[in-house]
Design a protein around this motif. Structure first.
Motif, PDB file in Angstrom:
ATOM      1  N   SER B 154       0.799  -1.143   0.075  1.00 46.18           N
ATOM      2  CA  SER B 154       0.027  -0.085  -0.104  1.00 46.18           C
ATOM      3  C   SER B 154       0.815   1.157   0.056  1.00 46.18           C
ATOM      4  O   SER B 154       2.042   1.123   0.243  1.00 46.18           O
ATOM      5  CB  SER B 154      -0.878   0.172   1.157  1.00 46.18           C
ATOM      6  N   ARG B 155       0.162   2.302  -0.444  1.00 46.72           N
ATOM      7  CA  ARG B 155       0.762   3.744  -0.080  1.00 46.72           C
ATOM      8  C   ARG B 155      -0.229   4.523   0.491  1.00 46.72           C
ATOM      9  O   ARG B 155      -1.514   4.425   0.346  1.00 46.72           O
ATOM     10  CB  ARG B 155       1.435   4.216  -1.134  1.00 46.72           C
ATOM     11  N   GLU B 156       0.343   5.731   1.179  1.00 45.42           N
ATOM     12  CA  GLU B 156      -0.689   6.609   1.791  1.00 45.42           C
ATOM     13  C   GLU B 156      -0.646   7.852   1.163  1.00 45.42           C
ATOM     14  O   GLU B 156       0.436   8.068   0.487  1.00 45.42           O
ATOM     15  CB  GLU B 156      -0.358   6.975   3.310  1.00 45.42           C
ATOM     16  N   ILE B 157      -1.760   8.309   0.566  1.00 44.22           N
ATOM     17  CA  ILE B 157      -1.817   9.789   0.130  1.00 44.22           C
ATOM     18  C   ILE B 157      -2.592  10.614   1.129  1.00 44.22           C
ATOM     19  O   ILE B 157      -3.856  10.486   1.537  1.00 44.22           O
ATOM     20  CB  ILE B 157      -2.879   9.699  -1.105  1.00 44.22           C
ATOM     21  N   TRP B 158      -1.692  11.730   1.827  1.00 47.11           N
ATOM     22  CA  TRP B 158      -2.283  12.362   2.859  1.00 47.11           C
ATOM     23  C   TRP B 158      -3.171  13.480   2.053  1.00 47.11           C
ATOM     24  O   TRP B 158      -2.646  14.334   1.494  1.00 47.11           O
ATOM     25  CB  TRP B 158      -0.632  13.099   3.537  1.00 47.11           C
ATOM     26  N   THR B 159      -4.306  13.693   2.867  1.00 40.52           N
ATOM     27  CA  THR B 159      -4.999  14.657   2.239  1.00 40.52           C
ATOM     28  C   THR B 159      -5.292  15.719   3.570  1.00 40.52           C
ATOM     29  O   THR B 159      -6.448  16.545   3.373  1.00 40.52           O
ATOM     30  CB  THR B 159      -6.323  14.190   1.880  1.00 40.52           C
ATOM     31  N   ASP B 160      -4.625  15.873   4.702  1.00 41.51           N
ATOM     32  CA  ASP B 160      -5.053  16.562   5.920  1.00 41.51           C
ATOM     33  C   ASP B 160      -4.092  17.966   5.693  1.00 41.51           C
ATOM     34  O   ASP B 160      -4.035  18.570   6.647  1.00 41.51           O
ATOM     35  CB  ASP B 160      -4.505  15.653   6.908  1.00 41.51           C
ATOM     36  N   GLY B 161      -3.578  18.391   4.564  1.00 43.56           N
ATOM     37  CA  GLY B 161      -3.225  19.603   4.303  1.00 43.56           C
ATOM     38  C   GLY B 161      -1.510  19.658   4.678  1.00 43.56           C
ATOM     39  O   GLY B 161      -0.999  20.748   4.503  1.00 43.56           O
ATOM     40  N   ARG B 162      -1.077  18.371   5.004  1.00 52.86           N
ATOM     41  CA  ARG B 162       0.364  18.634   5.149  1.00 52.86           C
ATOM     42  C   ARG B 162       1.204  18.721   3.904  1.00 52.86           C
ATOM     43  O   ARG B 162       0.743  18.727   3.014  1.00 52.86           O
ATOM     44  CB  ARG B 162       0.882  17.335   5.927  1.00 52.86           C
ATOM     45  N   LYS B 163       2.355  19.283   4.009  1.00 55.30           N
ATOM     46  CA  LYS B 163       3.356  19.498   3.050  1.00 55.30           C
ATOM     47  C   LYS B 163       4.109  18.283   2.705  1.00 55.30           C
ATOM     48  O   LYS B 163       4.262  17.350   3.722  1.00 55.30           O
ATOM     49  CB  LYS B 163       4.218  20.716   3.075  1.00 55.30           C
ATOM     50  N   PRO B 164       4.780  18.108   1.543  1.00 60.06           N
ATOM     51  CA  PRO B 164       5.541  17.019   1.397  1.00 60.06           C
ATOM     52  C   PRO B 164       6.690  17.091   2.126  1.00 60.06           C
ATOM     53  O   PRO B 164       7.298  18.102   2.178  1.00 60.06           O
ATOM     54  CB  PRO B 164       5.830  16.913  -0.114  1.00 60.06           C
ATOM     55  N   PRO B 165       7.246  15.955   2.589  1.00 60.90           N
ATOM     56  CA  PRO B 165       8.538  16.148   3.551  1.00 60.90           C
ATOM     57  C   PRO B 165       9.760  16.704   2.446  1.00 60.90           C
ATOM     58  O   PRO B 165       9.856  16.376   1.356  1.00 60.90           O
ATOM     59  CB  PRO B 165       8.840  14.676   3.841  1.00 60.90           C
ATOM     60  N   LYS B 166      10.546  17.579   3.141  1.00 57.53           N
ATOM     61  CA  LYS B 166      11.709  17.938   2.342  1.00 57.53           C
ATOM     62  C   LYS B 166      13.028  17.076   2.564  1.00 57.53           C
ATOM     63  O   LYS B 166      13.263  16.632   3.669  1.00 57.53           O
ATOM     64  CB  LYS B 166      12.129  19.341   3.173  1.00 57.53           C
ATOM     65  N   ASP B 167      13.625  16.789   1.421  1.00 57.15           N
ATOM     66  CA  ASP B 167      14.753  15.934   1.496  1.00 57.15           C
ATOM     67  C   ASP B 167      14.402  14.525   2.120  1.00 57.15           C
ATOM     68  O   ASP B 167      15.166  14.155   3.151  1.00 57.15           O
ATOM     69  CB  ASP B 167      15.741  16.500   1.829  1.00 57.15           C
ATOM     70  N   PRO B 168      13.298  13.794   1.866  1.00 51.73           N
ATOM     71  CA  PRO B 168      12.920  12.668   2.538  1.00 51.73           C
ATOM     72  C   PRO B 168      14.014  11.387   2.199  1.00 51.73           C
ATOM     73  O   PRO B 168      14.388  11.486   1.239  1.00 51.73           O
ATOM     74  CB  PRO B 168      11.558  12.302   2.152  1.00 51.73           C
TER      75      PRO B 168
END
Lengths: 139, 285
Positions: B154-168
């Protein structure tokens, strides 16, 4: 005349249906002679009921009397169970007749078309869905 | 005393749940593979279509022979017709190092290096289309979980308004965030492990890949996905994917994904017994 035409249509359709799954299976058209069939009588050595490919290993004697270790490639257990195979379909020592498309390399390996068991039952080596339709998925 | 009470109540409650009618019903497997029986297919055909909500993309979706590759139009495994943008020098080097078993550069699986051959994770987006298998979308208020039948992963698609992580740290399935623009769910994802291939042809990507997917749900039974891949290290310009159409598998909420694992130890036995001898011309196990 109509009868002859019907036979012709069935033959052509059968040929086309044969070609579709072979081209769909991952790497099959690259590794095996998809328009050639061989039939080998042998004795089961091992039955790999495994994901995502099943394998049937069997020994046979060639025309010169030499022992040859054969192997056949099948689909995954989910596909093959739809075609009537099971975990216990074969055990070492079973006499079988396997028909399949031989490896291009010349090695005694094939992708299975069908197999006749010792009791005379024939199982298709192609995956079949629960509803009886052919399954031409790759894995 | 409390523990004793719980030890009596929990088995009783579990028994009630397990004996409920839901567990006595048919398992409606997805119709792409496996054992969806005629009985189950008839029941699925008779199932009512769910109410239409353009923002509800939950359910099991299947492409029924969709594209297996980035872009459109495409053919089947052995005759794909796609037009990727030109590769950079680095991208070309990666592409040449990849030895797939499909398409114009196909080699025998035993002589190739497709990650699939040893059950390595397909990653995203390859798992979306590589094996013509369905996926399930489960929507919660803060995220959407996309479950892929292949690998049951699976993968998660975050829809809670968070930003993508920087340099993950790179992941097989990346990091994805989504938001609605009208009736379109826009999903941006980054942070991908570059060991994965984009498709069965071996097209590469780098850790700098940015995917933007647009999910559109035009009617109750249809989900459309269009994808744009931007990866300047690998391709000289963005790769615009074609529209992929997926079909809802009925009954909604009752269709079960197959547990389609690629089991490394089992595949190793198969490779040793059948695939490697076939490809390498070895006459015995």
């Amino acid at each position: 005349m109509k009868f002859k035409f019907a036979i012709y249509v069935i033959l052509v359709a059968s040929f086309l249906m044969l070609g579709i799954p072979l081209s769909a299976h991952h790497g099959t058209g690259v590794a095996y002679e998809v328009d050639k069939l061989v039939t080998i009588k042998g004795t089961v050595v091992d039955w790999l009921w495994s994901n995502p490919h099943c394998g049937l290993l069997f020994d046979a004697t060639d025309e010169k009397g030499n022992l040859v270790h054969w192997g056949a490639e099948l689909g995954n257990p989910h596909q093959m169970s739809g075609a009537g195979f099971g975990k216990d379909s074969f055990k070492p020592g079973d006499k079988i007749t396997a028909t399949g498309h031989p490896a291009k390399s010349g090695a005694p390996r094939m992708t299975l078309d069908h197999v006749v068991l010792a009791d005379g039952r024939m199982l298709s080596g192609k995956g079949v869905k629960g509803n009886g339709e052919h399954d031409d998925s790759s894995y | 005393m409390r523990n004793r009470l719980l030890s009596m109540v929990i088995p009783f409650a579990a028994g009630l749940v397990l004996s409920s009618p839901a567990f006595a019903q048919v398992y409606y497997g997805p119709s792409s593979q496996g054992k969806r029986t005629k009985e189950a297919e008839a029941a699925a055909a008779a199932a009512p279509k769910p109410a239409y909500d353009p923002h509800d993309i939950s359910g099991v979706w299947w492409g029924r022979g969709n594209s297996f590759f980035m872009g459109k139009p495409v053919g089947r495994y052995d005759s794909p017709t796609i037009s990727p943008p030109p590769l950079t020098a680095w991208g070309e080097e990666q592409f040449k190092a990849h030895k797939p078993s499909s398409g114009p550069h196909a080699v025998e699986p035993a002589l190739g290096n497709d990650p699939l051959g040893h059950c390595d994770p397909l990653g995203y987006p390859r798992n979306l289309w590589a094996n013509d298998r369905p996926f399930e979308m489960i929507q919660t208020p803060g995220k959407i979980v996309q479950i892929f039948e292949w690998g049951h992963t699976s993968r998660e698609i975050w829809t809670d308004g968070r930003k993508p992580p920087k340099d993950p740290d790179p992941r097989w399935y990346g990091w994805a965030v989504g938001h609605w623009e009208g009736d379109t769910l826009v999903v941006d994802s980054t942070g991908y492990d570059e060991r994965t291939w984009l498709d069965n042809l071996g097209y590469p990507h780098s850790e700098g890949m940015h995917l933007q997917e647009r999910f559109h749900h035009p009617d109750a039974m249809t989900l459309e996905i269009t994808m744009t891949l931007d990866d300047p290290k690998t391709y000289v310009k963005p790769w615009m994917g074609g529209k992929e159409t997926y079909h809802l598998q009925l009954p909604k909420g009752a269709t079960v994904l197959e547990e389609a694992y690629c089991v490394p130890s089992e595949e190793e036995s198969f490779n040793q017994g059948v695939r490697d001898p076939a490809g390498k011309g070895i006459s015995s196990k």
